[in-house]
Design a protein around this motif. Structure first.
Motif, PDB file in Angstrom:
ATOM      1  N   THR A  22      -3.926   6.557  -6.680  1.00 36.39           N
ATOM      2  CA  THR A  22      -4.221   6.045  -5.331  1.00 36.39           C
ATOM      3  C   THR A  22      -5.179   6.989  -4.610  1.00 36.39           C
ATOM      4  N   ASN A  42       0.365   7.870   0.522  1.00 37.55           N
ATOM      5  CA  ASN A  42      -0.494   7.123  -0.403  1.00 37.55           C
ATOM      6  C   ASN A  42      -0.022   5.674  -0.526  1.00 37.55           C
ATOM      7  N   SER A  43       0.804   5.243   0.432  1.00 44.90           N
ATOM      8  CA  SER A  43       1.359   3.880   0.371  1.00 44.90           C
ATOM      9  C   SER A  43       0.549   2.893   1.190  1.00 44.90           C
ATOM     10  N   THR A  45      -1.801  -0.065   2.181  1.00 44.61           N
ATOM     11  CA  THR A  45      -2.263  -1.323   1.589  1.00 44.61           C
ATOM     12  C   THR A  45      -2.972  -2.151   2.652  1.00 44.61           C
ATOM     13  N   SER A  46      -4.064  -2.754   2.285  1.00 46.09           N
ATOM     14  CA  SER A  46      -4.698  -3.733   3.158  1.00 46.09           C
ATOM     15  C   SER A  46      -3.958  -5.050   2.950  1.00 46.09           C
ATOM     16  N   VAL A  47      -3.391  -5.601   4.023  1.00 52.65           N
ATOM     17  CA  VAL A  47      -2.571  -6.812   3.924  1.00 52.65           C
ATOM     18  C   VAL A  47      -3.393  -8.063   4.191  1.00 52.65           C
ATOM     19  N   ILE A  54      -3.046  -3.776   8.114  1.00 51.84           N
ATOM     20  CA  ILE A  54      -2.708  -2.858   7.014  1.00 51.84           C
ATOM     21  C   ILE A  54      -1.202  -2.561   7.068  1.00 51.84           C
ATOM     22  N   TRP A  56       1.729   0.634   5.713  1.00 52.21           N
ATOM     23  CA  TRP A  56       2.053   1.858   4.984  1.00 52.21           C
ATOM     24  C   TRP A  56       3.562   2.040   5.085  1.00 52.21           C
ATOM     25  N   TYR A 137       3.478  -2.014   9.820  1.00 54.23           N
ATOM     26  CA  TYR A 137       2.282  -2.855   9.834  1.00 54.23           C
ATOM     27  C   TYR A 137       1.424  -2.493  11.040  1.00 54.23           C
TER      28      TYR A 137
END
Ligand SMILES: Cc1cc2nc3c(=O)[nH]c(=O)nc-3n(C[C@H](O)[C@H](O)[C@H](O)COP(=O)(O)O)c2cc1C
Length: 166
Positions: A22, A42-43, A45-47, A54, A56, A137
């Motif tokens: 990542t 490192n969690s 994510t683009s949602v 995004i 995490w 979010y």
């Protein structure tokens, strides 16, 4: 450890997930006293792209758990390859306050790291507790990107350089 009635080797599980390389980001948010806290994750994510959202994930044991779950805005800062020392510093246990000389603000008023490869200025959208983590979010209110430069990566438990190869 027993999970869903299955003997679960946590170390082997962590090793398996370590094969998922990542990027590394620093999340920054103000506490009620206006101090800027940072945590390395490192969690990310683009949602969703429309609207830009995004997520995490924050561990329940994080020293600044209250700061990151009660803040109204936060920034996501994608670290460059030169920021390994910063990443090590902001993943140590205990209170981690960001120095004012590396901070700026964009639209929401959240602290934003200067010199990151890219920064997303986010408003807290919602949260959900899942197991031992809180999924956070964010609605992206503004962003900026340097557009060049190698990124800091994390792979099999160590930092690596993610080069564009261009
Ligand atoms: C590369 C890397 C990725 C990490 N990703 C996460 C993450 O996604 N979520 C999280 O809560 N902690 C993550 N951590 C751990 C935190 O940075 C920090 O070490 C942790 O919150 C423990 O410190 P504390 O309990 O004193 O806050 C990560 C650490 C490293 C080195």
């Amino acid at each position: 450890m027993i999970v869903n009635d299955i003997a679960f080797d946590e170390l082997a599980y962590r090793r398996a997930l370590g094969g998922f390389g990542t990027g590394v980001v620093l999340i920054a948010a103000h506490d009620a006293l206006g101090r800027a806290h940072g945590v390395i994750v490192n969690s990310l994510t683009s949602v969703s792209l429309a609207p830009p959202v995004i997520l995490w994930c924050l561990g329940g044991g994080c020293a600044a758990f209250e700061v990151f779950t009660s803040c109204r805005s936060f920034s996501v800062n994608i670290l460059g390859a030169g920021d390994e020392a910063l990443a090590r510093q902001f993943s140590r246990r205990g209170e981690r306050l960001l120095p004012a000389d590396r901070l700026t603000e964009m639209q929401t008023g959240a602290p934003v790291l200067s010199g990151a490869l890219a920064s997303l200025d986010c408003r807290m959208r919602s949260r959900a507790q899942v197991g031992d983590h809180e999924v956070i979010y964010g609605d992206v209110a503004a962003f900026r990107a340097m557009g060049a430069g190698d990124a800091l990566g994390y792979f099999r438990g160590g930092y690596v350089t993610l080069a564009s190869g261009a």
